[in-house]
Write a protein that holds these residues in place. Sequence first.
Motif, PDB file in Angstrom:
ATOM      1  N   GLU A  11      49.820 -35.668 -92.429  1.00  0.00           N
ATOM      2  CA  GLU A  11      48.494 -36.281 -92.282  1.00  0.00           C
ATOM      3  C   GLU A  11      48.037 -36.903 -93.603  1.00  0.00           C
ATOM      4  O   GLU A  11      47.497 -38.009 -93.623  1.00  0.00           O
ATOM      5  CB  GLU A  11      47.491 -35.234 -91.814  1.00  0.00           C
ATOM      6  CG  GLU A  11      46.081 -35.777 -91.637  1.00  0.00           C
ATOM      7  CD  GLU A  11      45.070 -34.692 -91.293  1.00  0.00           C
ATOM      8  OE1 GLU A  11      44.008 -35.064 -90.772  1.00  0.00           O
ATOM      9  OE2 GLU A  11      45.330 -33.497 -91.548  1.00  0.00           O
ATOM     10  N   GLN A  12      48.263 -36.200 -94.716  1.00  0.00           N
ATOM     11  CA  GLN A  12      47.874 -36.724 -96.025  1.00  0.00           C
ATOM     12  C   GLN A  12      48.687 -37.959 -96.387  1.00  0.00           C
ATOM     13  O   GLN A  12      48.149 -38.933 -96.898  1.00  0.00           O
ATOM     14  CB  GLN A  12      48.029 -35.641 -97.088  1.00  0.00           C
ATOM     15  CG  GLN A  12      47.020 -34.525 -96.952  1.00  0.00           C
ATOM     16  CD  GLN A  12      47.313 -33.337 -97.844  1.00  0.00           C
ATOM     17  OE1 GLN A  12      48.481 -33.044 -98.151  1.00  0.00           O
ATOM     18  NE2 GLN A  12      46.270 -32.633 -98.263  1.00  0.00           N
ATOM     19  N   ASN A  13      49.992 -37.941 -96.109  1.00  0.00           N
ATOM     20  CA  ASN A  13      50.828 -39.116 -96.360  1.00  0.00           C
ATOM     21  C   ASN A  13      50.380 -40.311 -95.546  1.00  0.00           C
ATOM     22  O   ASN A  13      50.333 -41.433 -96.036  1.00  0.00           O
ATOM     23  CB  ASN A  13      52.310 -38.808 -96.075  1.00  0.00           C
ATOM     24  CG  ASN A  13      52.994 -38.168 -97.252  1.00  0.00           C
ATOM     25  OD1 ASN A  13      52.839 -38.612 -98.383  1.00  0.00           O
ATOM     26  ND2 ASN A  13      53.752 -37.123 -96.989  1.00  0.00           N
ATOM     27  N   GLU A  14      50.018 -40.070 -94.288  1.00  0.00           N
ATOM     28  CA  GLU A  14      49.539 -41.153 -93.420  1.00  0.00           C
ATOM     29  C   GLU A  14      48.240 -41.740 -93.966  1.00  0.00           C
ATOM     30  O   GLU A  14      48.059 -42.954 -93.986  1.00  0.00           O
ATOM     31  CB  GLU A  14      49.322 -40.627 -92.000  1.00  0.00           C
ATOM     32  CG  GLU A  14      48.831 -41.704 -91.031  1.00  0.00           C
ATOM     33  CD  GLU A  14      48.547 -41.140 -89.644  1.00  0.00           C
ATOM     34  OE1 GLU A  14      47.631 -41.686 -88.995  1.00  0.00           O
ATOM     35  OE2 GLU A  14      49.219 -40.186 -89.224  1.00  0.00           O
ATOM     36  N   ASN A 104      38.780 -40.293 -90.494  1.00  0.00           N
ATOM     37  CA  ASN A 104      39.606 -39.120 -90.805  1.00  0.00           C
ATOM     38  C   ASN A 104      40.478 -39.378 -92.027  1.00  0.00           C
ATOM     39  O   ASN A 104      40.636 -38.501 -92.882  1.00  0.00           O
ATOM     40  CB  ASN A 104      40.491 -38.738 -89.611  1.00  0.00           C
ATOM     41  CG  ASN A 104      39.693 -38.171 -88.472  1.00  0.00           C
ATOM     42  OD1 ASN A 104      38.589 -37.664 -88.654  1.00  0.00           O
ATOM     43  ND2 ASN A 104      40.234 -38.279 -87.276  1.00  0.00           N
ATOM     44  N   ASN A 105      41.064 -40.588 -92.120  1.00  0.00           N
ATOM     45  CA  ASN A 105      41.879 -40.924 -93.280  1.00  0.00           C
ATOM     46  C   ASN A 105      41.054 -40.874 -94.555  1.00  0.00           C
ATOM     47  O   ASN A 105      41.522 -40.406 -95.594  1.00  0.00           O
ATOM     48  CB  ASN A 105      42.479 -42.324 -93.144  1.00  0.00           C
ATOM     49  CG  ASN A 105      43.595 -42.400 -92.137  1.00  0.00           C
ATOM     50  OD1 ASN A 105      43.980 -41.413 -91.540  1.00  0.00           O
ATOM     51  ND2 ASN A 105      44.119 -43.589 -91.937  1.00  0.00           N
ATOM     52  N   ILE A 106      39.832 -41.371 -94.479  1.00  0.00           N
ATOM     53  CA  ILE A 106      38.960 -41.399 -95.655  1.00  0.00           C
ATOM     54  C   ILE A 106      38.661 -39.977 -96.116  1.00  0.00           C
ATOM     55  O   ILE A 106      38.758 -39.661 -97.297  1.00  0.00           O
ATOM     56  CB  ILE A 106      37.674 -42.201 -95.357  1.00  0.00           C
ATOM     57  CG1 ILE A 106      38.029 -43.674 -95.133  1.00  0.00           C
ATOM     58  CG2 ILE A 106      36.668 -42.052 -96.495  1.00  0.00           C
ATOM     59  CD1 ILE A 106      36.923 -44.508 -94.531  1.00  0.00           C
ATOM     60  N   MET A 107      38.323 -39.095 -95.177  1.00  0.00           N
ATOM     61  CA  MET A 107      38.024 -37.705 -95.541  1.00  0.00           C
ATOM     62  C   MET A 107      39.279 -37.005 -96.092  1.00  0.00           C
ATOM     63  O   MET A 107      39.199 -36.258 -97.056  1.00  0.00           O
ATOM     64  CB  MET A 107      37.471 -36.944 -94.331  1.00  0.00           C
ATOM     65  CG  MET A 107      36.146 -37.492 -93.820  1.00  0.00           C
ATOM     66  SD  MET A 107      34.889 -37.647 -95.096  1.00  0.00           S
ATOM     67  CE  MET A 107      34.598 -35.955 -95.488  1.00  0.00           C
ATOM     68  N   THR A 108      40.420 -37.291 -95.493  1.00  0.00           N
ATOM     69  CA  THR A 108      41.673 -36.702 -95.976  1.00  0.00           C
ATOM     70  C   THR A 108      41.972 -37.183 -97.386  1.00  0.00           C
ATOM     71  O   THR A 108      42.348 -36.392 -98.257  1.00  0.00           O
ATOM     72  CB  THR A 108      42.838 -37.052 -95.029  1.00  0.00           C
ATOM     73  OG1 THR A 108      42.543 -36.535 -93.734  1.00  0.00           O
ATOM     74  CG2 THR A 108      44.154 -36.483 -95.526  1.00  0.00           C
ATOM     75  N   LEU A 109      41.788 -38.477 -97.622  1.00  0.00           N
ATOM     76  CA  LEU A 109      42.049 -39.017 -98.957  1.00  0.00           C
ATOM     77  C   LEU A 109      41.128 -38.379 -99.984  1.00  0.00           C
ATOM     78  O   LEU A 109      41.559 -38.054-101.097  1.00  0.00           O
ATOM     79  CB  LEU A 109      41.895 -40.534 -98.982  1.00  0.00           C
ATOM     80  CG  LEU A 109      42.248 -41.158-100.329  1.00  0.00           C
ATOM     81  CD1 LEU A 109      43.738 -41.079-100.603  1.00  0.00           C
ATOM     82  CD2 LEU A 109      41.767 -42.587-100.409  1.00  0.00           C
ATOM     83  N   MET A 110      39.867 -38.175 -99.628  1.00  0.00           N
ATOM     84  CA  MET A 110      38.923 -37.549-100.558  1.00  0.00           C
ATOM     85  C   MET A 110      39.406 -36.143-100.949  1.00  0.00           C
ATOM     86  O   MET A 110      39.327 -35.755-102.103  1.00  0.00           O
ATOM     87  CB  MET A 110      37.521 -37.466 -99.949  1.00  0.00           C
ATOM     88  CG  MET A 110      36.881 -38.800 -99.743  1.00  0.00           C
ATOM     89  SD  MET A 110      36.753 -39.716-101.269  1.00  0.00           S
ATOM     90  CE  MET A 110      35.877 -41.135-100.722  1.00  0.00           C
ATOM     91  N   SER A 111      39.928 -35.401 -99.981  1.00  0.00           N
ATOM     92  CA  SER A 111      40.418 -34.052-100.306  1.00  0.00           C
ATOM     93  C   SER A 111      41.661 -34.123-101.183  1.00  0.00           C
ATOM     94  O   SER A 111      41.844 -33.294-102.077  1.00  0.00           O
ATOM     95  CB  SER A 111      40.689 -33.246 -99.037  1.00  0.00           C
ATOM     96  OG  SER A 111      41.812 -33.738 -98.362  1.00  0.00           O
ATOM     97  N   VAL A 112      42.516 -35.122-100.967  1.00  0.00           N
ATOM     98  CA  VAL A 112      43.711 -35.292-101.801  1.00  0.00           C
ATOM     99  C   VAL A 112      43.306 -35.673-103.222  1.00  0.00           C
ATOM    100  O   VAL A 112      43.862 -35.159-104.196  1.00  0.00           O
ATOM    101  CB  VAL A 112      44.655 -36.355-101.189  1.00  0.00           C
ATOM    102  CG1 VAL A 112      45.761 -36.725-102.159  1.00  0.00           C
ATOM    103  CG2 VAL A 112      45.247 -35.851 -99.882  1.00  0.00           C
ATOM    104  N   ILE A 113      42.319 -36.540-103.350  1.00  0.00           N
ATOM    105  CA  ILE A 113      41.856 -36.965-104.677  1.00  0.00           C
ATOM    106  C   ILE A 113      41.342 -35.771-105.464  1.00  0.00           C
ATOM    107  O   ILE A 113      41.586 -35.645-106.660  1.00  0.00           O
ATOM    108  CB  ILE A 113      40.783 -38.070-104.559  1.00  0.00           C
ATOM    109  CG1 ILE A 113      41.437 -39.379-104.119  1.00  0.00           C
ATOM    110  CG2 ILE A 113      40.032 -38.262-105.870  1.00  0.00           C
ATOM    111  CD1 ILE A 113      40.463 -40.485-103.787  1.00  0.00           C
ATOM    112  N   GLN A 114      40.637 -34.873-104.810  1.00  0.00           N
ATOM    113  CA  GLN A 114      40.113 -33.690-105.487  1.00  0.00           C
ATOM    114  C   GLN A 114      41.224 -32.831-106.076  1.00  0.00           C
ATOM    115  O   GLN A 114      41.045 -32.170-107.090  1.00  0.00           O
ATOM    116  CB  GLN A 114      39.258 -32.850-104.533  1.00  0.00           C
ATOM    117  CG  GLN A 114      37.946 -33.500-104.199  1.00  0.00           C
ATOM    118  CD  GLN A 114      37.159 -32.708-103.166  1.00  0.00           C
ATOM    119  OE1 GLN A 114      37.701 -31.867-102.468  1.00  0.00           O
ATOM    120  NE2 GLN A 114      35.870 -32.987-103.081  1.00  0.00           N
TER     121      GLN A 114
END
Length: 131
Positions: A11-14, A104-114
């Motif tokens: 999911e994070q890669n996507e 969903n991608n935006i929220m996932t990316l935000m968690s990855v950035i953190q």
Amino acid sequence: MNLDKTNLTAEQNEAIKSFDKMNILAFKATDKNQAEFETERTKVNAILKDPKYQQLMKVGSGKDGASISYVGTDENIEEFVVFANRKENGFAVIRVLGKNMNPNNIMTLMSVIQKSNINMEQLKPLQQLIK
């Protein structure tokens, strides 16, 4: 973002693949450039009032606050823009471009950035706007 992609979920890669690039523009307000600050802030507000930008969220009121807008549909966001401003400090515009982005991608990316190893020295000018 200095990510170890081997530790990312599918999911994070996507989510990361849906993003192409990010642009950041910041204007630092001072006592000497208030007229120019108002002019530039008005220009940004005018751009974001274009019907192609759909406002997702707005916080604050009057001269201080932030907004998030996007271009595209709910399931196929091409661009989203974060505009934050404070009269005493200035404003920042963060523009993210991608293909088939969705909330969903935006929220996932935000968690990855953190969790990433971002070089915070590069973001010092933005930190000054928040203070």
